[in-house]
Design an enzyme around this catalytic site. Structure first.
Site, mmCIF file in Angstrom:
data_model
loop_
_atom_site.group_PDB
_atom_site.id
_atom_site.type_symbol
_atom_site.label_atom_id
_atom_site.label_comp_id
_atom_site.label_asym_id
_atom_site.label_seq_id
_atom_site.Cartn_x
_atom_site.Cartn_y
_atom_site.Cartn_z
ATOM 1 N N CYS A 52 0.842 -1.210 0.000
ATOM 2 C CA CYS A 52 0.000 0.000 0.000
ATOM 3 C C CYS A 52 0.869 1.250 0.000
ATOM 4 O O CYS A 52 1.692 1.439 0.894
ATOM 5 C CB CYS A 52 -0.905 -0.013 1.237
ATOM 6 N N CYS A 55 0.412 3.394 3.369
ATOM 7 C CA CYS A 55 0.745 2.912 4.713
ATOM 8 C C CYS A 55 2.026 3.572 5.237
ATOM 9 O O CYS A 55 2.895 3.965 4.461
ATOM 10 C CB CYS A 55 0.890 1.383 4.706
ATOM 11 N N HIS A 127 -4.342 0.329 7.911
ATOM 12 C CA HIS A 127 -4.752 0.089 6.533
ATOM 13 C C HIS A 127 -6.209 -0.369 6.448
ATOM 14 O O HIS A 127 -6.888 -0.132 5.458
ATOM 15 C CB HIS A 127 -3.828 -1.000 5.947
ATOM 16 N N ASN A 171 -13.478 9.806 -1.587
ATOM 17 C CA ASN A 171 -14.129 8.761 -2.373
ATOM 18 C C ASN A 171 -13.918 7.476 -1.605
ATOM 19 O O ASN A 171 -12.777 7.068 -1.398
ATOM 20 C CB ASN A 171 -13.488 8.625 -3.759
ATOM 21 N N SER A 179 -9.092 3.874 -5.471
ATOM 22 C CA SER A 179 -8.196 2.824 -5.933
ATOM 23 C C SER A 179 -7.374 2.221 -4.805
ATOM 24 O O SER A 179 -6.532 1.368 -5.035
ATOM 25 C CB SER A 179 -7.292 3.364 -7.043
ATOM 26 N N HIS A 182 -6.963 1.947 1.845
ATOM 27 C CA HIS A 182 -6.410 2.655 3.011
ATOM 28 C C HIS A 182 -7.251 3.922 3.236
ATOM 29 O O HIS A 182 -7.466 4.685 2.304
ATOM 30 C CB HIS A 182 -4.937 3.028 2.761
ATOM 31 N N HIS A 184 -8.486 7.266 3.333
ATOM 32 C CA HIS A 184 -7.888 8.549 2.938
ATOM 33 C C HIS A 184 -8.885 9.431 2.215
ATOM 34 O O HIS A 184 -9.882 8.963 1.677
ATOM 35 C CB HIS A 184 -6.663 8.312 2.046
ATOM 36 N N GLN A 186 -9.031 13.542 0.043
ATOM 37 C CA GLN A 186 -8.230 14.437 -0.774
ATOM 38 C C GLN A 186 -8.660 15.880 -0.556
ATOM 39 O O GLN A 186 -9.754 16.155 -0.071
ATOM 40 C CB GLN A 186 -8.394 14.094 -2.254
HETATM 41 O O1 LIG Z 1 -7.435 10.695 -7.328
HETATM 42 P P1 LIG Z 1 -7.860 9.261 -7.364
HETATM 43 O O2 LIG Z 1 -8.385 8.774 -6.048
HETATM 44 O O3 LIG Z 1 -6.821 8.342 -7.928
HETATM 45 O O4 LIG Z 1 -9.069 9.229 -8.421
HETATM 46 C C1 LIG Z 1 -10.432 9.294 -8.103
HETATM 47 O O5 LIG Z 1 -10.811 10.576 -7.619
HETATM 48 C C2 LIG Z 1 -10.670 11.671 -8.542
HETATM 49 C C3 LIG Z 1 -11.255 12.906 -7.902
HETATM 50 O O6 LIG Z 1 -12.632 12.767 -7.598
HETATM 51 C C4 LIG Z 1 -11.351 11.364 -9.882
HETATM 52 O O7 LIG Z 1 -10.989 12.365 -10.807
HETATM 53 C C5 LIG Z 1 -10.948 10.007 -10.436
HETATM 54 O O8 LIG Z 1 -11.708 9.720 -11.594
HETATM 55 C C6 LIG Z 1 -11.191 8.946 -9.365
HETATM 56 O O9 LIG Z 1 -10.826 7.680 -9.840
#
Ligand SMILES: O=P(O)(O)O[C@H]1O[C@H](CO)[C@@H](O)[C@H](O)[C@H]1O
Ligand SMILES: O=P(O)(O)O[C@H]1O[C@H](CO)[C@@H](O)[C@H](O)[C@H]1O
Lengths: 375, 375
Positions: A52, A55, A127, A171, A179, A182, A184, A186
């Site tokens: 990961c 981590c 994790h 997300n 993806s 873990h 998290h 943004q």
């Molecule tokens: O930045 P990450 O987590 O790799 O990507 C994810 O979040 C982003 C922000 O919402 C999007 O643009 C991506 O399509 C999504 O897969």
């Protein structure tokens, strides 16, 4: 003739924050589902994932190594969608001469450069946990990271750096494009106010001009005093969570403070603690709804950053009312989601169960996480 | 200092149809993808599916039986989202007295009843084909079905029945919430203009007032005469397909007639034939792009229906310019899609590759379907 039945007859509800409508077709909850099934969430992750990139102590995709962090950890996104270092490109302005000469490109091909910064926030070193499984006190460092990113960008904006809006979001789950399991979130900060918060601020400004009050202050008061509180999921002294009247996603909620708080920086210590409390209780209920790690996108809307030497009114900072949106896709179970596709994309967003039905389901959920239940 | 590079630097583009923005971060196409993979499409379907509720002669979920149809077949949706038979519920009006007395519910909890009709259109009797695999002449009965549904609803609207907008759309593929691979689309007709076409009509009206011309006539002319036609995917005498300047989805396209055509009913016989031609060529290129049955939602926007005794201008019928949107989710391959989640939902829609890059990729695709290629 019988009277209109909101639990059975099709209707549309008005979204005053976005100035749009939502079609609600409650009788449609009965239709069978033969389409795609989601993978239910994996429940057997280790506390530490050697592969990961989030981590503690591990190497990231571009070669940087995470420290052995033991709380919340923030770093700049290795694949940032926006950056500070790029040439200028001011907004294309319609060129009247060209337009009259028949060249409409300055009118129809408008663009502007976007500068900014992107961060990743590891909520916790473990994790295999999530906001839903953490107790309120473990969310305090997360809120504190959100505050310090916002505050440092606000200071830099005030000195003239190209920062205007701080979009905090998470997300959660494969289904929501995440993806890495873990825990998290943004932060994407941009030098313009993105479409969504900008639309909200426009509508909140119009409301204030017309009625003299804050739309979200009025809405919080209305829901917490409504007879039977049909859309309230949970409340504490400072905060309220509702399946809002105009919610789009099946179990969408709106979390907001009852008093007018423009940004995270305006929270008192008590309000910060009660924010952690309500966040933790809400996400736990979400997981308990279908006994699965409940996927969603969540995002915080709050005051834009003040530019160098501009007044608060110009920047809409006092119009903003801090709030958190949760957009979860699941509809019927851990594996059956709602698709916002054809009619929703081309016509109007559409939901099956009413927000009142969704709120009742969430109110019935426990606040002890299903994984921690002693059987 | 170097100059701004649209293929590399982050920028936002203005969508004049929806009055919103799209963030474009082209350098982001390089980032690795470790998230969810889509199931590639099944390629081994039979021509007739004994379990398929859309195949000729089969029984449907509510007990009706399909005729043994041999072309395009239309029936009323067994699980309609809107229906004609329900009690009235006129739009909630803000009640000034209540509002002044502190009760804001008439302002914040607005709703109106929605009546309408939903149809399903089986494009073809063959269970294992799609618009992309059918040749142009086999699309003529599909276009003809779209026309006759529109025309019969238009006649009924003119007689006072509650029909105002006809939304034709197709969800193709599991990923787009389609629960049956049998080639089919839908039509949802409602007694109000849904949010999306209503927003477009508002912006097209404002454009016409300001500039005296039709936004989409101007846009079609601009793209088909632009130097090098960087956003044009394909064209014939009457129609043009572009990855529009403000496209959101990676390979999103806009298909529109070059002359001002408000609705399907205004197409000449030649234009109908060239519509089938371009639809078939576009969908075939889409399948060839990743050699997979390419998922998308597509939808047709056109003139609202005229009400009983109202004039065309009141109803916005002459403002409308017929067009078709294709929103396909795939980004990199048959199994890697774009997620419009966190930032996109809370902030602003975001794309990685530019519309010009996408158009170049689609221009490079063949017009013989990959399944029909002799190796
Ligand atoms: O930045 P990450 O987590 O790799 O990507 C994810 O979040 C982003 C922000 O919402 C999007 O643009 C991506 O399509 C999504 O897969
Ligand atoms: O009507 P279907 O094909 O069963 O359902 C599909 O299309 C509808 C219209 O876009 C959506 O509301 C559903 O979420 C989707 O699964």
């Amino acid at each position: 003739s019988t009277s209109f039945d909101f639990d059975n007859d099709s209707h549309r509800r008005f979204d005053p924050l976005r100035n749009t409508w939502v079609l609600c077709s409650p009788h449609r909850t009965n239709r069978p589902w033969q389409g795609q099934q989601e993978k239910p969430s994996t429940t057997t992750l280790p506390t530490y994932g050697s592969e990961c990139y989030l981590c503690p102590g591990n190497m990231r995709a571009q070669g940087d190594r995470n420290p052995v962090y033991d709380s919340t950890y923030v770093f700049e996104n290795d694949f940032a969608a926006v950056k500070v270092e790029q040439p200028d490109f001011p907004l294309t302005q319609p060129n009247q001469e060209d337009i009259e000469a028949g060249d409409k490109s300055s009118l129809l091909l408008r663009a502007e450069g976007v500068r900014g910064k992107c961060y990743v926030i590891c909520f916790n070193p473990a994790h295999n946990t999530t906001l839903a499984e953490l107790l309120a006190h473990a969310l305090l460092p997360v809120i504190s990271a959100w505050k310090s990113i916002y505050s440092s960008l606000a200071q830099r904006a005030a000195q003239g750096e190209p920062f205007r809006y701080v979009q905090i979001f998470e997300n959660k789950g494969d289904t929501m494009g995440c993806s890495n399991p873990h825990p998290h979130g943004q932060v994407w900060c941009t030098d313009s106010i993105p479409t969504e918060p900008s639309t909200e601020l426009t509508n909140m400004t119009a409301y204030k001009t017309q009625h003299g009050t804050c739309l979200l202050c009025d809405y919080a008061a209305l829901e917490s005093s409504a007879e039977g509180k049909p859309r309230v999921v949970l409340e504490n002294e400072d905060w309220i969570v509702v399946c809002e009247w105009w919610a789009t996603w099946p179990f969408q909620t709106l979390l907001l403070p009852k008093r007018h708080i423009p940004s995270l920086l305006d929270l008192t210590e008590e309000e910060t603690a009660s924010f952690a409390d309500i966040l933790s209780r809400l996400t736990c209920r979400y997981d308990n709804l279908f006994e699965t790690s409940f996927p969603y996108s969540m995002g915080i809307h709050q005051a834009p950053l003040k530019g160098k030497g501009t007044a608060c009114e110009e920047d809409g900072c006092d119009i903003a009312h801090l709030h958190v949106h949760f957009y979860p896709p699941l509809l019927r179970s851990a594996t059956v989601r709602k698709f916002l596709v054809g009619f929703e994309m081309m016509g109007e967003v559409q939901r099956d169960l009413t927000p009142e039905m969704a709120a009742a389901r969430l109110r019935a959920c426990d606040e002890v996480h299903y994984k921690n239940k002693v059987v």
